[in-house]
Design a protein around this motif. Structure first.
Motif, PDB file in Angstrom:
ATOM      1  N   GLY A 129      26.741  53.859  48.956  1.00 38.23           N
ATOM      2  CA  GLY A 129      25.985  52.848  49.690  1.00 38.23           C
ATOM      3  C   GLY A 129      25.586  51.645  48.849  1.00 38.23           C
ATOM      4  N   PHE A 130      26.389  51.315  47.841  1.00 35.02           N
ATOM      5  CA  PHE A 130      26.095  50.161  46.983  1.00 35.02           C
ATOM      6  C   PHE A 130      26.700  48.900  47.607  1.00 35.02           C
ATOM      7  CE2 PHE A 130      25.712  53.752  44.119  1.00 35.02           C
ATOM      8  CZ  PHE A 130      24.581  53.426  43.380  1.00 35.02           C
ATOM      9  N   THR A 131      25.837  47.994  48.069  1.00 32.33           N
ATOM     10  CA  THR A 131      26.310  46.794  48.776  1.00 32.33           C
ATOM     11  C   THR A 131      26.311  45.535  47.903  1.00 32.33           C
ATOM     12  OG1 THR A 131      24.060  46.418  49.598  1.00 32.33           O
ATOM     13  CG2 THR A 131      25.559  47.686  51.012  1.00 32.33           C
ATOM     14  N   ASN A 132      25.750  45.635  46.706  1.00 29.04           N
ATOM     15  CA  ASN A 132      25.711  44.455  45.828  1.00 29.04           C
ATOM     16  C   ASN A 132      26.683  44.576  44.653  1.00 29.04           C
ATOM     17  OD1 ASN A 132      24.329  46.460  44.481  1.00 29.04           O
ATOM     18  ND2 ASN A 132      22.679  45.122  43.737  1.00 29.04           N
ATOM     19  N   THR A 133      27.699  45.443  44.801  1.00 28.58           N
ATOM     20  CA  THR A 133      28.748  45.563  43.774  1.00 28.58           C
ATOM     21  C   THR A 133      30.066  45.040  44.326  1.00 28.58           C
ATOM     22  OG1 THR A 133      29.257  47.836  44.467  1.00 28.58           O
ATOM     23  CG2 THR A 133      27.686  47.563  42.649  1.00 28.58           C
ATOM     24  N   ASN A 134      30.885  44.506  43.421  1.00 26.53           N
ATOM     25  CA  ASN A 134      32.164  43.904  43.806  1.00 26.53           C
ATOM     26  C   ASN A 134      33.166  44.227  42.707  1.00 26.53           C
ATOM     27  OD1 ASN A 134      34.269  41.802  43.843  1.00 26.53           O
ATOM     28  ND2 ASN A 134      33.038  40.864  45.469  1.00 26.53           N
ATOM     29  N   PHE A 135      34.224  44.964  43.066  1.00 30.02           N
ATOM     30  CA  PHE A 135      35.195  45.392  42.057  1.00 30.02           C
ATOM     31  C   PHE A 135      36.494  44.606  42.210  1.00 30.02           C
ATOM     32  CE2 PHE A 135      32.217  48.897  42.494  1.00 30.02           C
ATOM     33  CZ  PHE A 135      31.893  49.117  41.164  1.00 30.02           C
ATOM     34  N   ARG A 136      36.939  44.019  41.108  1.00 37.00           N
ATOM     35  CA  ARG A 136      38.092  43.121  41.121  1.00 37.00           C
ATOM     36  C   ARG A 136      39.161  43.583  40.139  1.00 37.00           C
ATOM     37  NH1 ARG A 136      34.596  37.400  40.900  1.00 37.00           N
ATOM     38  NH2 ARG A 136      33.240  37.949  42.669  1.00 37.00           N
ATOM     39  N   LEU A 137      40.419  43.434  40.565  1.00 34.79           N
ATOM     40  CA  LEU A 137      41.546  43.755  39.693  1.00 34.79           C
ATOM     41  C   LEU A 137      41.831  42.565  38.794  1.00 34.79           C
ATOM     42  CD1 LEU A 137      43.863  45.768  39.026  1.00 34.79           C
ATOM     43  CD2 LEU A 137      45.235  44.548  40.736  1.00 34.79           C
ATOM     44  N   GLY A 138      41.886  42.814  37.480  1.00 35.86           N
ATOM     45  CA  GLY A 138      42.185  41.720  36.562  1.00 35.86           C
ATOM     46  C   GLY A 138      42.109  42.170  35.125  1.00 35.86           C
ATOM     47  N   GLU A 139      42.626  41.339  34.229  1.00 42.98           N
ATOM     48  CA  GLU A 139      42.559  41.601  32.798  1.00 42.98           C
ATOM     49  C   GLU A 139      41.341  40.910  32.216  1.00 42.98           C
ATOM     50  OE1 GLU A 139      46.284  40.156  31.346  1.00 42.98           O
ATOM     51  OE2 GLU A 139      47.418  41.891  32.087  1.00 42.98           O
ATOM     52  N   ILE A 140      40.698  41.548  31.252  1.00 37.19           N
ATOM     53  CA  ILE A 140      39.490  40.960  30.678  1.00 37.19           C
ATOM     54  C   ILE A 140      39.810  39.726  29.824  1.00 37.19           C
ATOM     55  CG2 ILE A 140      38.177  43.100  30.800  1.00 37.19           C
ATOM     56  CD1 ILE A 140      38.654  43.522  27.818  1.00 37.19           C
ATOM     57  N   GLU A 141      41.085  39.528  29.505  1.00 40.99           N
ATOM     58  CA  GLU A 141      41.500  38.304  28.811  1.00 40.99           C
ATOM     59  C   GLU A 141      41.683  37.137  29.787  1.00 40.99           C
ATOM     60  OE1 GLU A 141      43.290  41.913  26.723  1.00 40.99           O
ATOM     61  OE2 GLU A 141      43.253  41.144  28.786  1.00 40.99           O
ATOM     62  N   HIS A 142      41.720  37.442  31.081  1.00 36.21           N
ATOM     63  CA  HIS A 142      41.925  36.424  32.128  1.00 36.21           C
ATOM     64  C   HIS A 142      41.067  36.813  33.323  1.00 36.21           C
ATOM     65  CE1 HIS A 142      45.371  35.190  29.688  1.00 36.21           C
ATOM     66  NE2 HIS A 142      45.735  36.465  29.681  1.00 36.21           N
ATOM     67  N   LEU A 143      39.775  36.589  33.219  1.00 34.37           N
ATOM     68  CA  LEU A 143      38.828  37.122  34.197  1.00 34.37           C
ATOM     69  C   LEU A 143      38.916  36.412  35.545  1.00 34.37           C
ATOM     70  CD1 LEU A 143      35.723  37.474  31.851  1.00 34.37           C
ATOM     71  CD2 LEU A 143      36.952  39.360  32.959  1.00 34.37           C
ATOM     72  N   PRO A 144      38.945  37.183  36.648  1.00 34.63           N
ATOM     73  CA  PRO A 144      38.944  36.603  37.993  1.00 34.63           C
ATOM     74  C   PRO A 144      37.517  36.248  38.426  1.00 34.63           C
ATOM     75  CG  PRO A 144      39.114  38.989  38.153  1.00 34.63           C
ATOM     76  CD  PRO A 144      39.084  38.660  36.683  1.00 34.63           C
ATOM     77  N   VAL A 145      36.889  35.384  37.618  1.00 34.80           N
ATOM     78  CA  VAL A 145      35.484  35.018  37.805  1.00 34.80           C
ATOM     79  C   VAL A 145      35.341  33.512  37.519  1.00 34.80           C
ATOM     80  CG1 VAL A 145      33.101  35.442  37.021  1.00 34.80           C
ATOM     81  CG2 VAL A 145      34.759  37.319  37.032  1.00 34.80           C
ATOM     82  N   PRO A 146      34.623  32.757  38.380  1.00 36.73           N
ATOM     83  CA  PRO A 146      34.457  31.317  38.148  1.00 36.73           C
ATOM     84  C   PRO A 146      33.611  31.007  36.909  1.00 36.73           C
ATOM     85  CG  PRO A 146      33.919  31.908  40.430  1.00 36.73           C
ATOM     86  CD  PRO A 146      34.029  33.187  39.655  1.00 36.73           C
ATOM     87  N   ASP A 147      33.708  29.774  36.438  1.00 30.57           N
ATOM     88  CA  ASP A 147      32.941  29.303  35.280  1.00 30.57           C
ATOM     89  C   ASP A 147      31.436  29.406  35.543  1.00 30.57           C
ATOM     90  OD1 ASP A 147      35.446  28.602  34.420  1.00 30.57           O
ATOM     91  OD2 ASP A 147      35.077  26.447  34.308  1.00 30.57           O
TER      92      ASP A 147
END
Length: 265
Positions: A129-147
């Protein structure tokens, strides 16, 4: 080109190893190195790493895979409303613990390069029941996260697996807001690794050992990426549990678990 091939080979070895763990049912009897039953249950391993009984029972079954080498929650000082990023989030264990601390107004993002791990974490989030978590596929050398969108970056025994750690820290700096902080547990070398350990790609690299950097190397890379107030503090007591990771190899003579902290100005 040769360097890139070698980096890709390392990533593929690591991905294959953690895919095997992700598709196991329930709680695997495993630790970071790929030796079956090398350290006991995931619960016991994590207790050794400093997690409390309350923390260990607060997450869904199958979230704690016993893959860490410390407890980044203990040093992160998370606050309600913060955005947290977990580098190499696995089954979601540290993300779910962080989720409780940042609350409904906060968010926790987990990034993992193994599709099976991301699927497992998402399933665990629904189960718990965790609604504030978001799991994304990606490499930590190229993060799928905005600046400049993250307040705190946590990670547990993952950055040592990267073949390009400097790029990991560049990316961490990019996605972090000014004043943001790193709270990482990872393996460091305390003396030069013997060639037979350093060159063991199949077992000891994916086992969080032969890819480890020294305290000096980590401090240098973090500063080059722009971080300040850098702390890399090895924990001598960690050698006790490293003895069981690869029995007979004496890896505990060469590595330790460390607390790694830094601030983005």
């Amino acid at each position: 080109m040769k360097n890139q091939v070698s980096h890709d080979q390392i990533r593929q070895n690591v991905r294959s190893r953690y895919k095997e763990i992700a598709i196991q049912e329930g709680e695997p009897n495993s630790c970071c190195p790929p030796a079956p039953s090398c350290c006991g249950s995931a619960h016991d391993i994590s207790a050794q790493m400093g997690y409390s009984s309350e923390e260990l029972t607060a997450v869904p079954d199958g979230a704690n895979l016993g893959l860490g080498c410390g407890n980044p929650q203990a040093i992160a000082e998370l606050k309600p409303g913060e955005v947290v990023l977990d580098l190499g989030s696995g089954g979601g264990f540290d993300c779910f613990l962080a989720s409780r601390q940042v609350g409904e107004t906060g968010q926790v993002i987990g990034v993992d390069m193994t599709p099976e791990m991301v699927s497992r974490a998402r399933s665990n989030a629904i189960k718990g029941g965790f609604t504030n978590t978001n799991f994304r596929l990606g490499e930590i050398e190229h993060l799928p996260v905005p600046d400049q969108t993250v307040n705190v970056i946590i990670s547990n025994c993952v950055i040592n697996l990267s073949p390009d750690k400097q790029q990991v820290f560049h990316e961490a700096f990019r996605v972090m807001r000014p004043g943001g902080r790193l709270a990482i547990s990872d393996v460091v070398t305390t003396t030069e690794l013997p060639a037979e350990i350093k060159n063991d790609l199949d077992v000891l690299y994916s086992g969080c050992i032969s890819g480890a950097s020294s305290v000096y190397e980590l401090k240098t890379m973090l500063k080059q990426s722009g971080f300040k107030d850098v702390v890399v503090e090895p924990k001598e007591e960690s050698r006790t549990f490293f003895k069981d990771w690869v029995p007979g190899s004496k890896v505990e003579d060469y590595i330790a678990s460390a607390v790694i902290k830094a601030i983005k100005p």
